[in-house]
Design a protein around this motif. Structure first.
Motif, PDB file in Angstrom:
ATOM      1  N   ALA A  59       0.635  -5.793  -0.087  1.00  0.00           N
ATOM      2  CA  ALA A  59       0.480  -6.590   1.131  1.00  0.00           C
ATOM      3  C   ALA A  59      -0.309  -7.847   0.830  1.00  0.00           C
ATOM      4  O   ALA A  59      -1.252  -7.836   0.017  1.00  0.00           O
ATOM      5  CB  ALA A  59      -0.220  -5.758   2.203  1.00  0.00           C
ATOM      6  N   LEU A  60       0.062  -8.939   1.461  1.00  0.00           N
ATOM      7  CA  LEU A  60      -0.630 -10.206   1.241  1.00  0.00           C
ATOM      8  C   LEU A  60      -1.997 -10.190   1.911  1.00  0.00           C
ATOM      9  O   LEU A  60      -2.159  -9.614   2.992  1.00  0.00           O
ATOM     10  CB  LEU A  60       0.205 -11.361   1.800  1.00  0.00           C
ATOM     11  CG  LEU A  60       1.549 -11.611   1.119  1.00  0.00           C
ATOM     12  CD1 LEU A  60       2.336 -12.670   1.871  1.00  0.00           C
ATOM     13  CD2 LEU A  60       1.341 -12.035  -0.335  1.00  0.00           C
ATOM     14  N   PRO A  61      -3.003 -10.838   1.297  1.00  0.00           N
ATOM     15  CA  PRO A  61      -4.328 -10.883   1.912  1.00  0.00           C
ATOM     16  C   PRO A  61      -4.323 -11.762   3.154  1.00  0.00           C
ATOM     17  O   PRO A  61      -3.643 -12.787   3.196  1.00  0.00           O
ATOM     18  CB  PRO A  61      -5.212 -11.484   0.812  1.00  0.00           C
ATOM     19  CG  PRO A  61      -4.263 -12.277  -0.036  1.00  0.00           C
ATOM     20  CD  PRO A  61      -2.959 -11.529  -0.005  1.00  0.00           C
ATOM     21  N   ALA A  62      -5.071 -11.355   4.154  1.00  0.00           N
ATOM     22  CA  ALA A  62      -5.227 -12.179   5.354  1.00  0.00           C
ATOM     23  C   ALA A  62      -6.053 -13.410   5.007  1.00  0.00           C
ATOM     24  O   ALA A  62      -6.845 -13.388   4.054  1.00  0.00           O
ATOM     25  CB  ALA A  62      -5.912 -11.374   6.451  1.00  0.00           C
ATOM     26  N   PRO A  63      -5.898 -14.505   5.751  1.00  0.00           N
ATOM     27  CA  PRO A  63      -6.641 -15.740   5.428  1.00  0.00           C
ATOM     28  C   PRO A  63      -8.153 -15.557   5.364  1.00  0.00           C
ATOM     29  O   PRO A  63      -8.818 -16.215   4.563  1.00  0.00           O
ATOM     30  CB  PRO A  63      -6.240 -16.687   6.563  1.00  0.00           C
ATOM     31  CG  PRO A  63      -4.900 -16.206   7.005  1.00  0.00           C
ATOM     32  CD  PRO A  63      -4.950 -14.718   6.857  1.00  0.00           C
ATOM     33  N   ASP A  64      -8.696 -14.668   6.202  1.00  0.00           N
ATOM     34  CA  ASP A  64     -10.145 -14.446   6.219  1.00  0.00           C
ATOM     35  C   ASP A  64     -10.502 -13.019   5.820  1.00  0.00           C
ATOM     36  O   ASP A  64     -11.516 -12.481   6.266  1.00  0.00           O
ATOM     37  CB  ASP A  64     -10.689 -14.767   7.612  1.00  0.00           C
ATOM     38  CG  ASP A  64     -10.505 -16.237   7.966  1.00  0.00           C
ATOM     39  OD1 ASP A  64     -10.870 -17.096   7.138  1.00  0.00           O
ATOM     40  OD2 ASP A  64      -9.977 -16.526   9.062  1.00  0.00           O
ATOM     41  N   GLU A  65      -9.689 -12.429   4.963  1.00  0.00           N
ATOM     42  CA  GLU A  65      -9.957 -11.066   4.511  1.00  0.00           C
ATOM     43  C   GLU A  65     -11.324 -10.980   3.845  1.00  0.00           C
ATOM     44  O   GLU A  65     -11.736 -11.863   3.099  1.00  0.00           O
ATOM     45  CB  GLU A  65      -8.869 -10.627   3.533  1.00  0.00           C
ATOM     46  CG  GLU A  65      -9.003  -9.184   3.068  1.00  0.00           C
ATOM     47  CD  GLU A  65      -7.770  -8.732   2.313  1.00  0.00           C
ATOM     48  OE1 GLU A  65      -7.924  -8.144   1.231  1.00  0.00           O
ATOM     49  OE2 GLU A  65      -6.650  -8.964   2.812  1.00  0.00           O
ATOM     50  N   LEU A  78      -9.653  -9.392  -7.594  1.00  0.00           N
ATOM     51  CA  LEU A  78      -9.328 -10.652  -8.259  1.00  0.00           C
ATOM     52  C   LEU A  78      -8.183 -10.470  -9.238  1.00  0.00           C
ATOM     53  O   LEU A  78      -7.257 -11.292  -9.292  1.00  0.00           O
ATOM     54  CB  LEU A  78     -10.557 -11.201  -8.981  1.00  0.00           C
ATOM     55  CG  LEU A  78     -10.363 -12.521  -9.726  1.00  0.00           C
ATOM     56  CD1 LEU A  78      -9.916 -13.632  -8.779  1.00  0.00           C
ATOM     57  CD2 LEU A  78     -11.657 -12.927 -10.453  1.00  0.00           C
ATOM     58  N   SER A  79      -8.204  -9.399 -10.012  1.00  0.00           N
ATOM     59  CA  SER A  79      -7.141  -9.152 -10.993  1.00  0.00           C
ATOM     60  C   SER A  79      -5.788  -9.005 -10.307  1.00  0.00           C
ATOM     61  O   SER A  79      -4.784  -9.598 -10.736  1.00  0.00           O
ATOM     62  CB  SER A  79      -7.467  -7.895 -11.796  1.00  0.00           C
ATOM     63  OG  SER A  79      -6.479  -7.662 -12.782  1.00  0.00           O
ATOM     64  N   GLY A  80      -5.750  -8.223  -9.231  1.00  0.00           N
ATOM     65  CA  GLY A  80      -4.499  -8.056  -8.501  1.00  0.00           C
ATOM     66  C   GLY A  80      -4.030  -9.344  -7.862  1.00  0.00           C
ATOM     67  O   GLY A  80      -2.833  -9.660  -7.869  1.00  0.00           O
ATOM     68  N   THR A  81      -4.962 -10.116  -7.311  1.00  0.00           N
ATOM     69  CA  THR A  81      -4.611 -11.382  -6.670  1.00  0.00           C
ATOM     70  C   THR A  81      -4.017 -12.357  -7.666  1.00  0.00           C
ATOM     71  O   THR A  81      -2.987 -12.997  -7.399  1.00  0.00           O
ATOM     72  CB  THR A  81      -5.856 -12.002  -6.010  1.00  0.00           C
ATOM     73  OG1 THR A  81      -6.332 -11.132  -4.974  1.00  0.00           O
ATOM     74  CG2 THR A  81      -5.540 -13.363  -5.410  1.00  0.00           C
TER      75      THR A  81
END
Length: 312
Positions: A59-65, A78-81
């Motif tokens: 799932a994509l991260p929310a803008p303010d996750e 960070l690695s996954g992103t």
């Protein structure tokens, strides 16, 4: 000094075979050839393909996750992103068109999350050190460069304490900018990655359009006097003209022979010079980093915390 760091106060993290002549027709003849037997038993490869379902992207991260505070969780995040961002950039370049339109949502959201993680680490050196130790070696080096650059630039920022207006706008398409960078490189011999890093630091690739508090203008933040000397009669607000002027000035100041001297002339700060060269180095290592930086957003540093002005 050319640049005034409006981008720092605001934006710091912030390009069928052809048919030959006809051959003589051979005499007709009959050839009998047995068709190869077709096995009804699936091959090992077919079995493996049957067992392996299509890859499902996270799932994509929310803008303010929320950014994890624990170094181990932060390293995994960070690695996954970064892994997913690289895939998304590859898909964008292969199947999309970075010379037109907007970047895909996946690239925008993943790049924003990456940017926010690095900003957090820049402000928390102890957490950053423990996080580096839990990252793969290659990613740890990239993270250190980005965090060090962000920390250097944050050290030059004066937080906004009163209400202020900043004019922002979408940047030109990523590959249009890339064409401008390479054109300026060909003309003046200044590495396009360095020009890209300067524009990234100054105005987040032209997103910031407000003049600085000392009067610097345009996407490359030129003071009027410096523009008069190196702008070659162009328009200070025009991206192509501004990049040519920046390459002209950097070349006159020592680039490509001595980038440190040239960048120090552009902005009299060793922290600024180091940050620009770190970002340029990342772009040189992997052009996907350029496309990631292109999607980093504009943040204002205020006395009450950061405020994001662009993006989702």
């Amino acid at each position: 000094m050319v640049a005034s760091l409006v981008g720092l106060t605001v934006a710091i993290s912030g390009c069928a075979p052809s048919q030959g002549a006809a051959s003589p027709v051979a005499p007709a003849r009959t050839v009998t050839q047995s068709a190869p037997a077709q096995s009804a038993t699936p091959s090992a490869k077919e079995k493996a393909e049957e067992k392996e379902p299509p890859r499902q992207a996270p799932a994509l991260p929310a803008p303010d996750e929320a950014i994890p505070k624990d170094p181990a969780q932060l390293a995994r995040s960070l690695s996954g992103t970064v892994t997913e961002l690289r895939r998304a950039v590859d898909d964008w370049r292969r199947e999309g068109d970075p010379a037109k339109g907007q970047p895909p949502e996946a690239v925008v959201l993943l790049a924003l999350h990456q940017q926010r993680v690095y900003r957090y680490l820049a402000r928390n050196p102890k957490v950053a050190s423990r996080t580096y130790a839990k990252l793969p070696k290659a990613l740890a080096g990239q993270a250190k460069d980005n965090v060090t650059a962000a920390r250097n630039l944050l050290s030059l920022v004066h937080p906004v304490s009163k209400p202020a207006k900043f004019r922002v706008q979408p940047p030109e398409p990523a590959d249009v900018l890339l064409g401008h960078f390479r054109h300026a490189e060909r003309r003046f011999g200044v590495d396009w990655e360095v020009l890209a890093a300067v524009m990234f630091v100054e105005t987040k690739f032209g997103r910031v359009r407000s003049p600085s508090y000392v009067g610097a203008k345009g996407p490359m933040q030129f003071m009027p006097g410096t523009w008069a000397a190196y702008g070659m009669g162009g328009d200070i607000q025009d991206t192509r003209d501004a990049l040519l002027a920046a390459a002209n000035y950097l070349h006159a100041s020592g680039a490509p022979r001595d980038y440190r001297r040239a960048l120090y002339a552009y902005n009299h700060s060793q922290a600024y010079v180091d940050a620009v060269l770190l970002h340029a180095g990342q772009i040189k290592k992997d052009i996907r980093n350029y496309y990631a930086y292109y999607n980093w957003q504009v943040f204002v540093v205020t006395t009450r915390g950061d405020r994001r002005l662009t993006g989702p």
